[in-house]
Design a protein around this motif. Structure first.
Motif, PDB file in Angstrom:
ATOM      1  N   TYR A  18     -27.528 -22.662 -61.269  1.00 34.84           N
ATOM      2  CA  TYR A  18     -27.338 -21.995 -59.947  1.00 34.84           C
ATOM      3  C   TYR A  18     -28.585 -22.018 -59.318  1.00 34.84           C
ATOM      4  O   TYR A  18     -28.623 -22.199 -57.973  1.00 34.84           O
ATOM      5  N   ARG A  22     -29.247 -23.358 -55.694  1.00 34.47           N
ATOM      6  CA  ARG A  22     -29.181 -22.252 -54.360  1.00 34.47           C
ATOM      7  C   ARG A  22     -29.220 -22.545 -53.063  1.00 34.47           C
ATOM      8  O   ARG A  22     -28.147 -22.325 -52.049  1.00 34.47           O
ATOM      9  N   SER A  23     -29.985 -23.595 -52.708  1.00 32.74           N
ATOM     10  CA  SER A  23     -30.203 -24.166 -51.150  1.00 32.74           C
ATOM     11  C   SER A  23     -28.915 -24.859 -50.793  1.00 32.74           C
ATOM     12  O   SER A  23     -28.666 -24.861 -49.807  1.00 32.74           O
ATOM     13  N   TYR A  24     -28.255 -25.575 -51.653  1.00 30.96           N
ATOM     14  CA  TYR A  24     -26.982 -26.194 -51.484  1.00 30.96           C
ATOM     15  C   TYR A  24     -25.871 -25.360 -51.134  1.00 30.96           C
ATOM     16  O   TYR A  24     -25.057 -25.437 -50.088  1.00 30.96           O
ATOM     17  N   LEU A  25     -25.821 -24.430 -51.902  1.00 33.21           N
ATOM     18  CA  LEU A  25     -24.931 -23.329 -51.892  1.00 33.21           C
ATOM     19  C   LEU A  25     -25.057 -22.411 -50.686  1.00 33.21           C
ATOM     20  O   LEU A  25     -24.127 -22.263 -49.743  1.00 33.21           O
ATOM     21  N   ASP A  26     -26.319 -22.174 -50.356  1.00 36.60           N
ATOM     22  CA  ASP A  26     -26.707 -21.244 -49.250  1.00 36.60           C
ATOM     23  C   ASP A  26     -26.286 -21.808 -47.812  1.00 36.60           C
ATOM     24  O   ASP A  26     -25.791 -21.498 -46.874  1.00 36.60           O
ATOM     25  N   ASP A  27     -26.458 -23.469 -47.840  1.00 37.72           N
ATOM     26  CA  ASP A  27     -26.048 -24.209 -46.636  1.00 37.72           C
ATOM     27  C   ASP A  27     -24.570 -24.547 -46.465  1.00 37.72           C
ATOM     28  O   ASP A  27     -24.290 -25.046 -45.641  1.00 37.72           O
ATOM     29  N   ASP A  29     -22.095 -22.130 -47.356  1.00 41.50           N
ATOM     30  CA  ASP A  29     -21.323 -20.755 -47.328  1.00 41.50           C
ATOM     31  C   ASP A  29     -20.718 -20.704 -48.910  1.00 41.50           C
ATOM     32  O   ASP A  29     -19.626 -20.266 -49.024  1.00 41.50           O
ATOM     33  N   ASN A  30     -21.561 -21.037 -49.847  1.00 43.07           N
ATOM     34  CA  ASN A  30     -21.162 -20.907 -51.350  1.00 43.07           C
ATOM     35  C   ASN A  30     -19.855 -21.538 -51.842  1.00 43.07           C
ATOM     36  O   ASN A  30     -19.321 -21.365 -52.953  1.00 43.07           O
ATOM     37  N   ALA A  35     -20.979 -27.883 -51.881  1.00 48.24           N
ATOM     38  CA  ALA A  35     -22.423 -27.732 -52.535  1.00 48.24           C
ATOM     39  C   ALA A  35     -22.794 -28.962 -53.427  1.00 48.24           C
ATOM     40  O   ALA A  35     -23.766 -29.612 -53.184  1.00 48.24           O
ATOM     41  N   ARG A 188     -33.262 -30.114 -46.204  1.00 49.02           N
ATOM     42  CA  ARG A 188     -33.790 -28.977 -45.372  1.00 49.02           C
ATOM     43  C   ARG A 188     -35.032 -29.681 -44.504  1.00 49.02           C
ATOM     44  O   ARG A 188     -35.348 -29.054 -43.510  1.00 49.02           O
TER      45      ARG A 188
END
Length: 228
Positions: A18, A22-27, A29-30, A35, A188
């Motif tokens: 995770y 994390r950056s993929y999930l954050d972008d 919406d989880n 992701a 990003r």
């Protein structure tokens, strides 16, 4: 052995970790599926950049080698440029000299094979060439030789401006290359700007090289396929 046709995305998230995602999930919406799609695209765009960075690196290191070889010959030196201590002044040059020693070891299999010039040049890494663009080499390398390898730079032959512009772009690309090499997120970043920098350096060195590289690049197509 089972051969499932589908997979549980939460298992893949756990396998990749995770923290890594994390950056993929954050972008996304989880959303685990989105992701993972973005993660896969990140690898695709990283591969496309690595291709263009590789082409640029080979062209640039050859241009630097040509210029420094000609410089050494012009002053009547028999040693190759990488063995001329006067080209690497000051205590900061120890890193470059260390890189040269290590490259020689790799190129000669630790002395078991004769040193071939082209093999040594190919063993010197991107960081070595990037640091040759720093101010410490302005007098020994750039003024007498390297600036002229960028004939299409808009300054019209100003060695100081050329060196500074090349250094800033090489610094940017070294950071990008390190992230790509270590499988880190680049989704990003301002990737369009990164691509511009690659092709700008190519154009400054050689118009034919610029046309060749832009024609081969997969970056525009992969950028256009970024998942929503």
């Amino acid at each position: 052995m089972p051969n499932p046709s589908t997979f549980d995305p939460t298992v893949i998230l756990d396998r990749l970790s995770y923290d890594c995602l994390r950056s993929y999930l954050d972008d996304c919406d989880n959303d685990p599926n989105r992701a993972l799609d973005l993660y896969a695209w990140n690898a695709q765009i990283a591969a496309a950049f690595l291709e263009d960075l590789g082409r640029l690196e080979v062209v640039l290191r050859n241009r630097f080698d040509e210029a420094l070889t000609e410089l050494t010959a012009s002053v009547g030196r028999s040693l190759p440029w990488y063995d001329r201590a006067s080209l690497f002044p000051g205590k900061h040059a120890k890193n470059a000299l260390r890189d040269i020693r290590k490259a020689k070891q790799r190129a000669t299999d630790s002395g078991r094979r004769p040193l071939i010039h082209s093999e040594l040049i190919s063993e010197l890494n991107f960081g070595f060439w990037r640091y040759l663009c720093s101010p410490r080499y302005h007098t020994t390398m750039w003024v007498p030789a390297l600036y002229a390898r960028f004939p299409n730079h808009p300054s019209g032959g100003n060695a100081a401006h050329i060196r500074a512009d090349v250094e800033s772009r090489m610094r940017q690309l070294q950071f990008l290359r390190n992230r790509v090499a270590h499988h880190k997120p680049i989704h990003r970043r301002g990737l369009v700007d990164d691509a511009v920098v690659i092709f700008e350096l190519a154009q400054w060195m050689c118009l034919d090289t610029h046309v060749w590289m832009t024609g081969l690049s997969r970056i525009p197509d992969v950028l256009a396929d970024r998942p929503a």
